[in-house]
Design an enzyme around this catalytic site. Structure first.
Site, PDB file in Angstrom:
ATOM      1  N   ASP A 202      35.225  42.647  26.855  1.00  0.00           N
ATOM      2  CA  ASP A 202      36.425  42.924  27.651  1.00  0.00           C
ATOM      3  C   ASP A 202      37.594  43.140  26.706  1.00  0.00           C
ATOM      4  O   ASP A 202      38.241  42.184  26.255  1.00  0.00           O
ATOM      5  CB  ASP A 202      36.711  41.771  28.607  1.00  0.00           C
ATOM      6  CG  ASP A 202      37.896  42.059  29.534  1.00  0.00           C
ATOM      7  OD1 ASP A 202      38.669  42.995  29.241  1.00  0.00           O
ATOM      8  OD2 ASP A 202      38.039  41.343  30.534  1.00  0.00           O
ATOM      9  N   HIS A 207      45.098  41.002  26.728  1.00  0.00           N
ATOM     10  CA  HIS A 207      44.660  39.743  26.133  1.00  0.00           C
ATOM     11  C   HIS A 207      44.869  39.684  24.624  1.00  0.00           C
ATOM     12  O   HIS A 207      44.488  38.696  23.987  1.00  0.00           O
ATOM     13  CB  HIS A 207      43.184  39.512  26.465  1.00  0.00           C
ATOM     14  CG  HIS A 207      42.903  39.573  27.933  1.00  0.00           C
ATOM     15  ND1 HIS A 207      43.396  38.653  28.820  1.00  0.00           N
ATOM     16  CD2 HIS A 207      42.202  40.473  28.673  1.00  0.00           C
ATOM     17  CE1 HIS A 207      43.005  38.973  30.049  1.00  0.00           C
ATOM     18  NE2 HIS A 207      42.281  40.072  29.978  1.00  0.00           N
ATOM     19  N   ILE A 222      47.436  36.807  27.764  1.00  0.00           N
ATOM     20  CA  ILE A 222      46.807  35.728  28.532  1.00  0.00           C
ATOM     21  C   ILE A 222      45.314  35.671  28.234  1.00  0.00           C
ATOM     22  O   ILE A 222      44.722  36.623  27.715  1.00  0.00           O
ATOM     23  CB  ILE A 222      47.031  35.913  30.044  1.00  0.00           C
ATOM     24  CG1 ILE A 222      46.399  37.225  30.533  1.00  0.00           C
ATOM     25  CG2 ILE A 222      48.516  35.854  30.371  1.00  0.00           C
ATOM     26  CD1 ILE A 222      46.481  37.424  32.052  1.00  0.00           C
ATOM     27  N   GLY A 225      40.456  35.924  32.566  1.00  0.00           N
ATOM     28  CA  GLY A 225      40.026  35.084  33.680  1.00  0.00           C
ATOM     29  C   GLY A 225      38.561  34.715  33.590  1.00  0.00           C
ATOM     30  O   GLY A 225      38.165  33.588  33.903  1.00  0.00           O
TER      31      GLY A 225
END
Length: 310
Positions: A202, A207, A222, A225
Site C-alpha cells: 500500500d 502514509h 497517518i 488503517g
C-alpha cells in the site's frame, strides 16, 4: 460542500464485475507483513521460513489488492483506481480513506505463497452527505479454482457526497458488553511503522509524504488503517485463538479515526456467543492511548472453537 456536478450512475456502477486481476505472494512477503503488524521475535512461525510451523498470518490477503502481481513499488493512484468503474466520474484519489473492512477465510494460504486471482465486484455506492462510500467485494481464488477468502472493503471518499444517491443499508451493530473486557492488549507502534507497512503493497503517499498530508487534511502522515487492523487481528488470534492460524475465521470493523505512527494502541476484546455454535465470537474496539480516541469500532471477529484451548 459537495463537488459541483459530481453524480454517480448507481445503476451502472453497482454489480459491475471487474476483469480478474492477478496477484502473487511468497514467504518473504509473509515475513515482511508480519513484522509490519508488530509480530515479535518469539513468534518465529510467522517470521522464520525454516520454522516447522511457518506460514502466513491468516489475514495477510488484505494487502494483495494493492500489492498486485509484482514485488516492486507501484503507483497507488493506478492500483487504487485500476479499471474504470462504469457510471463513476473521476475523483481525487488523495481524498480516499478506508472506511470499513472485513475478511472471511475459507482456507489458509499455502505456506510458500503462490499465484492467485482477485475477482472483484462493485457491491455498493452510497451517498453519505459529507462523502461517498464505494463498497467492493473481492474473492481470492487459486489457479485450481480454490476459494481462499472473501474480502469486503468500504472506501470513504471525502467531499464527494451530496449527489442524491442511496444512503446504504443499516450496518449490524456490535456494542461492547457492559463488563470488563476479557483481554486488553497494549501495542506501541513505531514512528517508522507506516514506512515499513507500505512495503507490503500500500504505497498511498498519505502514509509517507509530509508535504501531502496537510494538503488533504492531516497534520502528518497517518498509519495505514489496515496496519492497525492487522495489529488488532493478530492480538485477537494470539490472545483468544491460541495463536493458531487455522482457527481464524473472520473479522470486520469500522475505521473511526486515524492513528499516527508512534502512538500506542489498546485493543479491547470481549468473548461473546456467536449464532454458530462452532465458533467463538469476539467483539473488539481499538483506542489510541495517548489521545483516548477510538480508532476502530463496531468490531467483530470469529474463531473456530477448540474446546481444549477456550
Amino acid at each position: 460542500m459537495p463537488v459541483e456536478g459530481f453524480k454517480v450512475d448507481v445503476n451502472k456502477a453497482v454489480g459491475h464485475k471487474f476483469s480478474p486481476s492477478k496477484v502473487n505472494c511468497n514467504r518473504r512477503d509473509f515475513i515482511l507483513y508480519a513484522l509490519a503488524v508488530g509480530v515479535k521475535e518469539n513468534e518465529l512461525k510467522y517470521l522464520y521460513e525454516l520454522d516447522p510451523n511457518f506460514g502466513p498470518l491468516p489475514f495477510y490477503p488484505l494487502v494483495l489488492p494493492l500489492k498486485g502481481n509484482g514485488g516492486d513499488v507501484n503507483l497507488f493512484k493506478e492500483r487504487s483506481q485500476g479499471e474504470a468503474l462504469p457510471g463513476m466520474p473521476a475523483y481525487d484519489p488523495n481524498k480516499i480513506v478506508h472506511g470499513e473492512q472485513s475478511i472471511q477465510v475459507f482456507k489458509p494460504l499455502p505456506a510458500n505463497g503462490g499465484d492467485f486471482s482477485l475477482e472483484k465486484t462493485c457491491s455498493g455506492v452510497y451517498d453519505k452527505g459529507s462523502g461517498m462510500v464505494i463498497e467492493t467485494t473481492m474473492d481470492l481464488v487459486g489457479n485450481d479454482g480454490t476459494k481462499y477468502c472473501t474480502m469486503v472493503s468500504k472506501s470513504f471518499v471525502r467531499g464527494y457526497g451530496g449527489w442524491g444517491g442511496p444512503k446504504g443499508p443499516k450496518a449490524t451493530a456490535y456494542p461492547p458488553p457492559k463488563r470488563q473486557p476479557d483481554v486488553v492488549d497494549v501495542v506501541p507502534t513505531a514512528v517508522n511503522q507506516a514506512l515499513l507497512y507500505r512495503l507490503s503493497g500500500d504505497y498511498n503517499p498519505l502514509h509517507a509524504d509530509v508535504e501531502l498530508a496537510p494538503k488533504v487534511g492531516f497534520p502528518a502522515p497517518i498509519l495505514h488503517g489496515l496496519c492497525t487492523y492487522g495489529i488488532t487481528s493478530h492480538a485477537i488470534l494470539k490472545h483468544l485463538g491460541g495463536n493458531d492460524r487455522s482457527r481464524f475465521k473472520s473479522i470486520e470493523g469500522r475505521f473511526a479515526s486515524p492513528v499516527f505512527p508512534g502512538e500506542t494502541l489498546e485493543v479491547y476484546m470481549w468473548k461473546v456467543d456467536d449464532k454458530d455454535p462452532n465458533v467463538q465470537g469476539v467483539i473488539f474496539a481499538v483506542k489510541v492511548k495517548e489521545r483516548d480516541v477510538v480508532v476502530i469500532n463496531n468490531g467483530y471477529a470469529t474463531l473456530h472453537k477448540n474446546t481444549s484451548k477456550l
